[in-house]
Design a protein around this motif. Sequence first.
Motif, PDB file in Angstrom:
ATOM      1  N   ARG A  98      11.940   6.338  -4.687  1.00 49.69           N
ATOM      2  CA  ARG A  98      11.953   7.624  -5.407  1.00 49.69           C
ATOM      3  C   ARG A  98      13.318   7.870  -6.029  1.00 49.69           C
ATOM      4  NH1 ARG A  98       9.379  12.401  -5.920  1.00 49.69           N
ATOM      5  NH2 ARG A  98       7.563  11.493  -4.898  1.00 49.69           N
ATOM      6  N   GLU A  99      14.378   7.610  -5.286  1.00 50.07           N
ATOM      7  CA  GLU A  99      15.722   7.812  -5.825  1.00 50.07           C
ATOM      8  C   GLU A  99      15.980   6.900  -7.018  1.00 50.07           C
ATOM      9  OE1 GLU A  99      18.298   7.169  -2.531  1.00 50.07           O
ATOM     10  OE2 GLU A  99      17.813   9.083  -1.536  1.00 50.07           O
ATOM     11  N   GLU A 103       5.516   0.240  14.610  1.00 48.66           N
ATOM     12  CA  GLU A 103       6.421   1.383  14.479  1.00 48.66           C
ATOM     13  C   GLU A 103       7.592   1.050  13.558  1.00 48.66           C
ATOM     14  OE1 GLU A 103       7.535   2.385  18.415  1.00 48.66           O
ATOM     15  OE2 GLU A 103       5.608   3.345  18.929  1.00 48.66           O
ATOM     16  N   GLU A 104       8.170  -0.122  13.753  1.00 45.18           N
ATOM     17  CA  GLU A 104       9.301  -0.542  12.913  1.00 45.18           C
ATOM     18  C   GLU A 104       8.875  -0.712  11.459  1.00 45.18           C
ATOM     19  OE1 GLU A 104      10.770  -4.050  14.723  1.00 45.18           O
ATOM     20  OE2 GLU A 104      11.480  -3.026  16.539  1.00 45.18           O
ATOM     21  N   LEU A 105       7.650  -1.216  11.256  1.00 40.57           N
ATOM     22  CA  LEU A 105       7.145  -1.393   9.893  1.00 40.57           C
ATOM     23  C   LEU A 105       6.927  -0.034   9.227  1.00 40.57           C
ATOM     24  CD1 LEU A 105       6.222  -3.256   7.666  1.00 40.57           C
ATOM     25  CD2 LEU A 105       3.972  -3.390   8.760  1.00 40.57           C
ATOM     26  N   GLY A 106       6.432   0.928   9.982  1.00 37.75           N
ATOM     27  CA  GLY A 106       6.255   2.268   9.430  1.00 37.75           C
ATOM     28  C   GLY A 106       7.580   2.876   9.006  1.00 37.75           C
ATOM     29  N   ALA A 107       8.612   2.677   9.810  1.00 40.25           N
ATOM     30  CA  ALA A 107       9.943   3.188   9.459  1.00 40.25           C
ATOM     31  C   ALA A 107      10.489   2.484   8.229  1.00 40.25           C
ATOM     32  CB  ALA A 107      10.887   3.005  10.646  1.00 40.25           C
ATOM     33  N   GLU A 108      10.258   1.176   8.137  1.00 39.77           N
ATOM     34  CA  GLU A 108      10.702   0.425   6.968  1.00 39.77           C
ATOM     35  C   GLU A 108      10.013   0.933   5.698  1.00 39.77           C
ATOM     36  OE1 GLU A 108      10.740  -4.170   5.174  1.00 39.77           O
ATOM     37  OE2 GLU A 108       9.894  -3.765   7.165  1.00 39.77           O
ATOM     38  N   SER A 163      11.499   4.304   4.598  1.00 44.79           N
ATOM     39  CA  SER A 163      12.807   4.107   3.973  1.00 44.79           C
ATOM     40  C   SER A 163      12.652   3.531   2.574  1.00 44.79           C
ATOM     41  CB  SER A 163      13.646   3.173   4.844  1.00 44.79           C
ATOM     42  OG  SER A 163      14.878   2.881   4.233  1.00 44.79           O
ATOM     43  N   MET A 164      11.728   2.582   2.423  1.00 47.01           N
ATOM     44  CA  MET A 164      11.469   1.994   1.109  1.00 47.01           C
ATOM     45  C   MET A 164      11.023   3.060   0.123  1.00 47.01           C
ATOM     46  SD  MET A 164       8.674   1.156  -0.984  1.00 47.01           S
ATOM     47  CE  MET A 164       7.292   0.942   0.154  1.00 47.01           C
ATOM     48  N   ARG A 220       0.840  -1.213   0.000  1.00 47.65           N
ATOM     49  CA  ARG A 220       0.000   0.000   0.000  1.00 47.65           C
ATOM     50  C   ARG A 220       0.868   1.252   0.000  1.00 47.65           C
ATOM     51  NH1 ARG A 220      -5.377   0.954   3.557  1.00 47.65           N
ATOM     52  NH2 ARG A 220      -5.985  -0.745   2.149  1.00 47.65           N
ATOM     53  N   ARG A 221       1.962   1.227   0.759  1.00 48.48           N
ATOM     54  CA  ARG A 221       2.867   2.394   0.752  1.00 48.48           C
ATOM     55  C   ARG A 221       3.508   2.566  -0.615  1.00 48.48           C
ATOM     56  NH1 ARG A 221       4.614   6.428   0.399  1.00 48.48           N
ATOM     57  NH2 ARG A 221       5.954   7.693   1.741  1.00 48.48           N
ATOM     58  N   PHE A 222       3.843   1.465  -1.251  1.00 48.97           N
ATOM     59  CA  PHE A 222       4.371   1.504  -2.610  1.00 48.97           C
ATOM     60  C   PHE A 222       3.351   2.106  -3.567  1.00 48.97           C
ATOM     61  CE2 PHE A 222       4.351  -0.999  -6.656  1.00 48.97           C
ATOM     62  CZ  PHE A 222       5.461  -0.398  -7.252  1.00 48.97           C
TER      63      PHE A 222
END
Length: 406
Positions: free
Chosen positions: A359-360, A345-350, A353-354, A83-85
């Motif tokens: 984007r880069e 929380e860790e998943l949100g940070a991952e 970062s993804m 979903r973030r992707f």
Amino acid sequence: MNASRLPAAEFEAEEVLRAAHAADVGRDQEPGGEMLQVLSSDGSMAGGMAAEVAGSTVDFAPYLSATDAPHLRSLYRDMFLIRRFDQESTALQRQGQLALWVPLTGQEAAQIGSGRALQPQDYAFPTYREHGVALTRGVRFDEILRLFRGVTNGGWDPRERNFHLYTLVLAAQSLHAVGYAMGMQRDQLADPSLPQGVSVAYFGDGASSEGDIHESMVFAASFDAPVVFFCQNNQWAISVPSSVQTKVPLAKRAEGYGFPGVRVDGNDVVAVEAVMRWALEHARTGKGPVLIEAYTYRMSAHTTADDPTKYRLSRDEQEWQTRDPLARLEAYLRTAGLADESFFEELGAEARSMATDLREAVLSMTAPDLESRFAAVYAEPHPLVQEELRFFQQYEAGFADEGKHA
């Protein structure tokens, strides 16, 4: 706006929408007893998993992973990341970095649940929206976006992932899937030591109206091909509601071809995975094809070139938001004590970062040179193509000459 003040054409369109909505709700929104479900919308356990399939009762309980905490967390992680992707890809397209994007928001459970049930030797044939299935087959996010960036005609090697390139021609992949399944069937007959593979054809409710789907199912049934037809019924074939596509649940169409059809709650990743595991085993053991209808909802536009507010009602979207596949599994993980706050929380940070890395990667993609485009037309050099290449090279050189005189 008051309907009496709408222009005639807009009023007529609004009435058509309301009639389609009423028909849909009356028949499909709550199928009652026809749809397999493990997790309710609020994240609680829904009950048993036995159902009548093709005239016999099937118990899907042995295929469930509802008590496997690490596995459930991994399913949630995949859905969260995809979903973030999807959100990042939509933003990239809006900023002009992608030519087009095909969102999947709302269909994460159908794709992740079905994809995670596949075995390495199985081969999946997607449409253009199966980003979640791609993730489960090891395709990188940046490889998916190479196609939508327009720097390649593919993006990954399908032979390495057993995940075919996206098919943009509606329903054509169903023919490919059945042909591949029949090929695997014959290979396994010739060499029994080969692993028993299953082919999977992904398609939507709109594609189910295409002749290719009918022809595929006829051939699959006739030859007991090891293929699973996985239909994501997201309620809309672009702007046409499912009530116009079919008068019966799509899963029931399988009866006409002589093989099992199952309707599952496509927003319940646990149920989808269980049904897919059963269907794959059915096809793998020589019992023939299966049709799965994953009953879900496209929560966003058909593509970034589409405006869903022109053809569907906001109250439908609000109703389906209460059935969000991620929220459902998150509620179950929390209430059952299978995941703590640090996991989320860790998943949100991952995910953040993804998104940054993605984007880069996209911004660093460059288009191939002209020669490589022409070289991809045929496997071997072709005189006509070479002649056309020389013409375009001269054409481009002419612009360079103009720049010198400017």
